[in-house]
Design a protein around this motif. Structure first.
Motif, PDB file in Angstrom:
ATOM      1  N   PHE A  57       0.912  -1.213  -0.030  1.00 23.28           N
ATOM      2  CA  PHE A  57      -0.027   0.143  -0.113  1.00 23.28           C
ATOM      3  C   PHE A  57       0.864   1.248   0.090  1.00 23.28           C
ATOM      4  CE2 PHE A  57      -3.463   2.270   2.412  1.00 23.28           C
ATOM      5  CZ  PHE A  57      -3.526   3.171   1.523  1.00 23.28           C
ATOM      6  N   SER A  58       1.121   1.747  -1.176  1.00 23.20           N
ATOM      7  CA  SER A  58       2.165   2.787  -1.303  1.00 23.20           C
ATOM      8  C   SER A  58       1.434   4.082  -1.855  1.00 23.20           C
ATOM      9  CB  SER A  58       3.343   2.545  -2.394  1.00 23.20           C
ATOM     10  OG  SER A  58       2.742   1.858  -3.528  1.00 23.20           O
ATOM     11  N   THR A  59       2.104   5.158  -1.889  1.00 25.91           N
ATOM     12  CA  THR A  59       1.348   6.235  -2.266  1.00 25.91           C
ATOM     13  C   THR A  59       0.921   6.305  -3.623  1.00 25.91           C
ATOM     14  OG1 THR A  59       3.527   7.260  -2.305  1.00 25.91           O
ATOM     15  CG2 THR A  59       2.191   8.164  -0.751  1.00 25.91           C
ATOM     16  N   ASP A  60       1.562   5.475  -4.361  1.00 25.70           N
ATOM     17  CA  ASP A  60       1.504   5.330  -5.827  1.00 25.70           C
ATOM     18  C   ASP A  60       0.161   4.526  -6.187  1.00 25.70           C
ATOM     19  OD1 ASP A  60       2.853   3.371  -5.276  1.00 25.70           O
ATOM     20  OD2 ASP A  60       3.278   2.887  -7.471  1.00 25.70           O
ATOM     21  N   THR A  61      -0.111   3.671  -4.921  1.00 25.58           N
ATOM     22  CA  THR A  61      -1.181   2.579  -5.485  1.00 25.58           C
ATOM     23  C   THR A  61      -2.687   3.084  -5.616  1.00 25.58           C
ATOM     24  OG1 THR A  61       0.076   1.142  -3.952  1.00 25.58           O
ATOM     25  CG2 THR A  61      -2.248   0.330  -4.583  1.00 25.58           C
ATOM     26  N   ASP A 185       5.711  -0.780  10.115  1.00 24.10           N
ATOM     27  CA  ASP A 185       4.470  -1.415   9.078  1.00 24.10           C
ATOM     28  C   ASP A 185       3.134  -1.606   9.708  1.00 24.10           C
ATOM     29  OD1 ASP A 185       5.886  -0.896   6.846  1.00 24.10           O
ATOM     30  OD2 ASP A 185       6.546  -2.931   6.570  1.00 24.10           O
ATOM     31  N   PHE A 186       3.317  -2.133  11.219  1.00 22.00           N
ATOM     32  CA  PHE A 186       2.080  -2.640  11.855  1.00 22.00           C
ATOM     33  C   PHE A 186       1.372  -1.349  12.022  1.00 22.00           C
ATOM     34  CE2 PHE A 186       0.028  -3.599  15.899  1.00 22.00           C
ATOM     35  CZ  PHE A 186      -0.918  -4.743  15.574  1.00 22.00           C
ATOM     36  N   ILE A 187       2.177  -0.491  12.404  1.00 17.79           N
ATOM     37  CA  ILE A 187       1.226   0.985  12.889  1.00 17.79           C
ATOM     38  C   ILE A 187       0.710   1.587  11.516  1.00 17.79           C
ATOM     39  CG2 ILE A 187       1.261   3.284  13.777  1.00 17.79           C
ATOM     40  CD1 ILE A 187       3.466   2.013  15.987  1.00 17.79           C
ATOM     41  N   LEU A 188       1.805   1.521  10.422  1.00 18.10           N
ATOM     42  CA  LEU A 188       1.453   2.428   9.166  1.00 18.10           C
ATOM     43  C   LEU A 188       0.061   1.682   8.543  1.00 18.10           C
ATOM     44  CD1 LEU A 188       4.984   2.496   7.992  1.00 18.10           C
ATOM     45  CD2 LEU A 188       3.663   4.219   9.046  1.00 18.10           C
ATOM     46  N   PHE A 189       0.068   0.323   8.582  1.00 23.69           N
ATOM     47  CA  PHE A 189      -1.294  -0.316   7.965  1.00 23.69           C
ATOM     48  C   PHE A 189      -2.514   0.294   8.492  1.00 23.69           C
ATOM     49  CE2 PHE A 189      -4.556  -3.474   8.446  1.00 23.69           C
ATOM     50  CZ  PHE A 189      -4.750  -3.793   7.227  1.00 23.69           C
ATOM     51  N   PHE A 190      -2.602   0.357   9.868  1.00 27.15           N
ATOM     52  CA  PHE A 190      -4.048   0.927  10.424  1.00 27.15           C
ATOM     53  C   PHE A 190      -3.939   2.301   9.975  1.00 27.15           C
ATOM     54  CE2 PHE A 190      -3.110  -2.947  12.971  1.00 27.15           C
ATOM     55  CZ  PHE A 190      -4.358  -3.770  12.590  1.00 27.15           C
ATOM     56  N   VAL A 191      -3.147   3.069  10.035  1.00 26.14           N
ATOM     57  CA  VAL A 191      -3.268   4.480   9.854  1.00 26.14           C
ATOM     58  C   VAL A 191      -3.607   4.585   8.458  1.00 26.14           C
ATOM     59  CG1 VAL A 191      -1.962   6.697   9.670  1.00 26.14           C
ATOM     60  CG2 VAL A 191      -1.567   5.258  11.763  1.00 26.14           C
ATOM     61  N   ALA A 192      -2.940   3.778   7.426  1.00 28.13           N
ATOM     62  CA  ALA A 192      -3.344   3.888   6.016  1.00 28.13           C
ATOM     63  C   ALA A 192      -4.600   3.561   5.691  1.00 28.13           C
ATOM     64  CB  ALA A 192      -2.233   3.142   5.180  1.00 28.13           C
ATOM     65  N   MET A 193      -5.043   2.464   6.524  1.00 25.08           N
ATOM     66  CA  MET A 193      -6.562   1.903   6.178  1.00 25.08           C
ATOM     67  C   MET A 193      -7.529   2.917   6.621  1.00 25.08           C
ATOM     68  SD  MET A 193      -6.466  -0.656   4.125  1.00 25.08           S
ATOM     69  CE  MET A 193      -8.032  -0.802   4.119  1.00 25.08           C
ATOM     70  N   ALA A 194      -7.137   3.556   7.691  1.00 21.16           N
ATOM     71  CA  ALA A 194      -8.255   4.518   8.271  1.00 21.16           C
ATOM     72  C   ALA A 194      -8.519   5.811   7.584  1.00 21.16           C
ATOM     73  CB  ALA A 194      -7.678   5.044   9.659  1.00 21.16           C
TER      74      ALA A 194
END
Length: 600
Positions: A57-61, A185-194
């Motif tokens: 899940f990157s900024t370009d996705t 990454d564990f934290i980044l996943f939830f922040v990104a999905m939110a």
């Protein structure tokens, strides 16, 4: 943009947390290369699974998905949805093999599977080819998306975005190593999905859009919302569905979707506690990656067609945007400018999270190639662990600088997606078969790698003459297929005209990984004649069951993807039927996996 103090507090607070984690784990990560690149091979499946998802899940996705939807419709996403097949093949067939190999990187695999100078050359050259060249290209696409977001949402010049985002990411990546990457990454996943879900819910309901029902009633949206391409349009059907599902998934190399596993996916499998944790991590990743994440991005892309029906409308709304980066993928960032304070901060933090999770993984992964497979093998075989860690940190910084420079000269993410797919075309079959066919040797891979690149360059040079002009000898959709066909013919011929690997090398590989199957019958027979023991008594070959599990798993994950889409579209009868199919597939997969697990 009305960015307020609350938004800045959220963004800077998030960045500070990420840097703190990198600094906190730096001492333990810097002990040796095993800790720096693999966290001592003690990672649990769920943490590795979240890390894989966060990385992809990157900024370009969302920009890339938006480009697909606005250009070819929702069905344009089959270009990456098709990689689910290779993803699940990795889960049920290759994950256990990678973990058994016990190599530090998938490049080290070459010295296990092959022997002599060709294997040594392949390991060193491919470590730079993938770890530097392809890796920089992938990171450049991510950085380009960050540049567009920075310009649209924050008014930053491209160089400012590169400097700010790159500096923060490279600091925690260089000092924290793989452990820092996985923990963040564990934290980044939830922040990104939110951020992604919150943005999609809000943007679909802004006054300019008018709610989900208004989106689905829009004439332009109705032309783009089909999950499958128009079957009456032969070119679209072949390009968007048939080629990806029939050929692309097994024949092309792409980061995160490598046939047979590889790259940063392999790195995480190698860092797992054991085989079962490697399998669990990759399965968890594929479910979240394909079944959970696409729809928030797709909804924003469809809503963008209501607000910005064409490129001219985007240009009118954002006259200061440089013309060179004005493409359909910009519509995602354009829609995010309509978010309110607070949610805007969360979304900006989520995009920062997406950027950092992907870049940090690519930096650590690429650096592992430079250190383990180039510097240690080609430059200084007697380097101390401390020296190797320092080289890893230096190469991390250099990779970031190169990718930032390259990103400043790109226009849109689809460019690099197409380039990477084409340059890896035809090599995927080797990555699948090299585990199960003894006759493949180092020359097979060397020739395939160069042939794919040279043929792709030739076709690009004469693209208009061969594929695009009226009266061209080949249809436009055949370019990829021709690269695959020619590359495959070349490497198969070379395989048979060159000497096979010596038996001692093949015995060592078989004894380490236990691949099994009819493709190794000759080697097993030779071993019996020489009094070498390779087989484990009572062990059944699990690959047929693994392939069955892959197919059932595809029904499960694609069923989730399609069911979600039809629930959103309001096609409730079809959605209920697909949901029932998903439950049936889950039950069958549990039975198949239980039988496989008993013989692992």
């Amino acid at each position: 943009m009305d960015i307020r103090t609350l938004d800045y507090l959220i963004i800077f607070g998030f960045f500070s947390l990420v840097l703190f984690i990198g600094i906190y784990v730096s001492k333990k990560s810097g002990k040796n290369t095993s800790e720096y690149f693999l966290s001592g091979r003690r990672m649990p499946w769920w943490l590795l699974g979240f890390s894989m998802v966060a990385t992809t899940f990157s900024t370009d996705t969302p920009n890339l998905v938006t480009d697909f939807v606005r250009t070819d419709g929702v069905s344009g996403n089959w270009g990456w949805w098709a990689f689910l097949l290779t993803g699940l093949l990795t889960v049920f067939v290759y994950a256990k093999l990678w973990r058994r190999s016990n190599v530090a990187t998938d490049m080290e695999f070459y010295d296990l599977r092959y022997g002599g100078k060709p294997a040594h050359f392949l390991r060193g050259f491919r470590s730079l080819y993938l770890g530097v060249v392809f890796n920089v290209m992938a990171m450049s696409a991510v950085t380009l998306a960050a540049i567009k977001i920075g310009q649209i949402m924050l008014g930053l010049a491209p160089i400012e975005t590169v400097l700010i985002g790159g500096t923060v990411t490279v600091i925690f990546s260089a000092i924290g190593g793989f452990r820092g990457v996985v923990y963040t990454d564990f934290i980044l996943f939830f922040v990104a999905m939110a951020g992604a879900i919150g943005a999609s819910v809000y943007l679909v309901n802004i006054p300019e859009v008018g709610g989900l029902s208004k989106v689905l009633e829009n004439e332009l949206v109705q032309q783009k919302m089909s999950i499958l391409p128009d079957f009456s349009n032969k070119d679209a059907l072949i390009t968007l569905l048939i080629v990806p599902l029939a050929v692309q998934w097994w024949s092309a190399w792409y980061p995160g979707g490598e046939p047979g596993g590889g790259g940063y996916i392999a790195q995480r499998m190698l860092a797992a506690k054991n085989e079962n944790h490697a399998i669990g991590a990759t399965f968890f990743f594929n479910i979240l990656h394909y079944a959970l994440r696409p729809w928030p991005w797709i909804l924003v892309a469809l809503a963008s067609l209501v607000v910005f029906p064409d490129l001219e409308s985007i240009q009118t709304a954002f006259p200061d945007v440089e013309e060179g980066i004005l493409r359909n993928d910009l519509a995602y960032s354009a829609m995010l400018t309509k978010l309110p304070s607070g949610l805007l901060g969360v979304v900006l933090a989520s995009l920062g999270a997406a950027y950092m999770s992907t870049i940090s993984t690519h930096l650590n992964w690429g650096s592992s190639y430079v250190v383990n497979d180039f510097y240690k093998q080609q430059i200084n075989k007697n380097a101390s662990e401390r020296e190797l860690v320092n080289v890893g940190r230096l190469s991390t910084v250099l990779l970031m600088v190169l990718s930032g420079f390259f990103a400043l000269n790109l226009n849109n993410a689809t460019q690099l997606f197409d380039i990477i797919i084409m340059f890896g075309a035809g090599t995927g079959l080797i990555f699948i078969l090299r585990w199960f066919w003894w006759r493949i040797n180092a020359w097979s891979e060397i020739v395939a790698m160069f042939a794919s690149g040279i043929i792709s360059i030739f076709f690009w040079q004469f693209e208009e003459t061969l594929f695009l002009n009226e009266g061209a000898p080949f249809p436009s959709w055949s370019k990829f297929l021709l690269v695959v066909l020619l590359t495959t013919i070349i490497w198969i011929v070379v395989t048979y005209i060159t000497k096979p690997e010596d038996n001692q090398t093949l015995y060592r590989f078989y004894e380490t990984t236990k691949p099994g199957g009819p493709g190794w019958r000759k080697i097993r027979d030779d071993a019996v004649k020489e009094g070498v023991s390779l087989e484990e008594e009572g062990k059944r070959w699990t690959v047929p069951s693994g392939i069955l599990a892959m197919l059932v798993g595809c029904v499960l994950v694609y069923g989730c993807l399609f069911a979600t889409g039809n629930w959103i579209y309001g096609n409730y009868s079809l959605a209920i039927g697909l949901t029932a199919l998903v439950l049936l597939a889950a039950w069958l997969l549990k039975i198949i996996w239980g039988r496989m697990k008993s013989v692992l």
